[in-house]
Design a protein around this motif. Structure first.
Motif, PDB file in Angstrom:
ATOM      1  N   ALA A 121       0.835  -1.208   0.000  1.00 46.69           N
ATOM      2  CA  ALA A 121       0.000   0.000   0.000  1.00 46.69           C
ATOM      3  C   ALA A 121       0.869   1.258   0.000  1.00 46.69           C
ATOM      4  O   ALA A 121       0.567   2.236  -0.697  1.00 46.69           O
ATOM      5  N   ARG A 122       1.949   1.245   0.789  1.00 39.56           N
ATOM      6  CA  ARG A 122       2.849   2.401   0.806  1.00 39.56           C
ATOM      7  C   ARG A 122       3.494   2.607  -0.559  1.00 39.56           C
ATOM      8  O   ARG A 122       3.641   3.741  -1.022  1.00 39.56           O
ATOM      9  N   GLU A 123       3.864   1.521  -1.212  1.00 40.58           N
ATOM     10  CA  GLU A 123       4.471   1.605  -2.539  1.00 40.58           C
ATOM     11  C   GLU A 123       3.484   2.181  -3.563  1.00 40.58           C
ATOM     12  O   GLU A 123       3.831   3.043  -4.371  1.00 40.58           O
ATOM     13  N   ARG A 124       2.225   1.704  -3.510  1.00 32.69           N
ATOM     14  CA  ARG A 124       1.205   2.247  -4.424  1.00 32.69           C
ATOM     15  C   ARG A 124       0.988   3.733  -4.167  1.00 32.69           C
ATOM     16  O   ARG A 124       0.864   4.527  -5.106  1.00 32.69           O
ATOM     17  N   ALA A 125       0.957   4.125  -2.888  1.00 30.54           N
ATOM     18  CA  ALA A 125       0.749   5.539  -2.551  1.00 30.54           C
ATOM     19  C   ALA A 125       1.920   6.392  -3.031  1.00 30.54           C
ATOM     20  O   ALA A 125       1.719   7.501  -3.540  1.00 30.54           O
ATOM     21  N   ALA A 126       3.122   5.888  -2.868  1.00 32.16           N
ATOM     22  CA  ALA A 126       4.313   6.635  -3.320  1.00 32.16           C
ATOM     23  C   ALA A 126       4.255   6.872  -4.826  1.00 32.16           C
ATOM     24  O   ALA A 126       4.563   7.976  -5.292  1.00 32.16           O
ATOM     25  N   LYS A 127       3.855   5.860  -5.588  1.00 35.95           N
ATOM     26  CA  LYS A 127       3.736   6.013  -7.032  1.00 35.95           C
ATOM     27  C   LYS A 127       2.628   7.008  -7.386  1.00 35.95           C
ATOM     28  O   LYS A 127       2.774   7.827  -8.282  1.00 35.95           O
ATOM     29  N   ARG A 128       1.502   6.909  -6.681  1.00 33.65           N
ATOM     30  CA  ARG A 128       0.348   7.745  -6.984  1.00 33.65           C
ATOM     31  C   ARG A 128       0.647   9.214  -6.690  1.00 33.65           C
ATOM     32  O   ARG A 128       0.231  10.106  -7.422  1.00 33.65           O
ATOM     33  N   TYR A 129       1.362   9.486  -5.604  1.00 34.91           N
ATOM     34  CA  TYR A 129       1.596  10.879  -5.194  1.00 34.91           C
ATOM     35  C   TYR A 129       2.955  11.409  -5.597  1.00 34.91           C
ATOM     36  O   TYR A 129       3.340  12.506  -5.214  1.00 34.91           O
TER      37      TYR A 129
END
Length: 89
Positions: free
Chosen positions: A79-87
């Protein structure tokens, strides 16, 4: 508001009552359109949270799967990895 509702099924260790209640609270907040009900509606709001939490707990306790339980730390890292990519932009 609903972004805080997370999948609670098939984790090791299993979802706690606090996690189930937090998800129920988010759900009731979303459908009622209120994060903090008025005094006139507080009892109905709390009763709804309790009922949704009870139904959610019964559901989680009755579900079965052949899939291995998910690891909370691994899922949190994803989830942290997805958030980092998204933001990142």
């Amino acid at each position: 508001m609903c972004r805080n509702i997370r999948t609670l099924h098939n984790f090791e260790p299993p979802a706690t009552d606090d996690e189930v209640r937090a998800a129920a609270l988010q759900y009731v907040r979303k459908i009622s359109g209120s994060t903090k009900p008025s005094q006139a509606n507080a009892e109905a709001f709390e009763r709804a949270v309790d009922e949704v939490a009870d139904a959610s707990r019964r559901l989680l306790d009755s579900l079965s799967t052949a899939a291995p339980p998910k690891d909370r730390e691994v899922e949190a890292a994803k989830a942290r990895e997805r958030a980092a990519k998204r933001y990142a932009a």
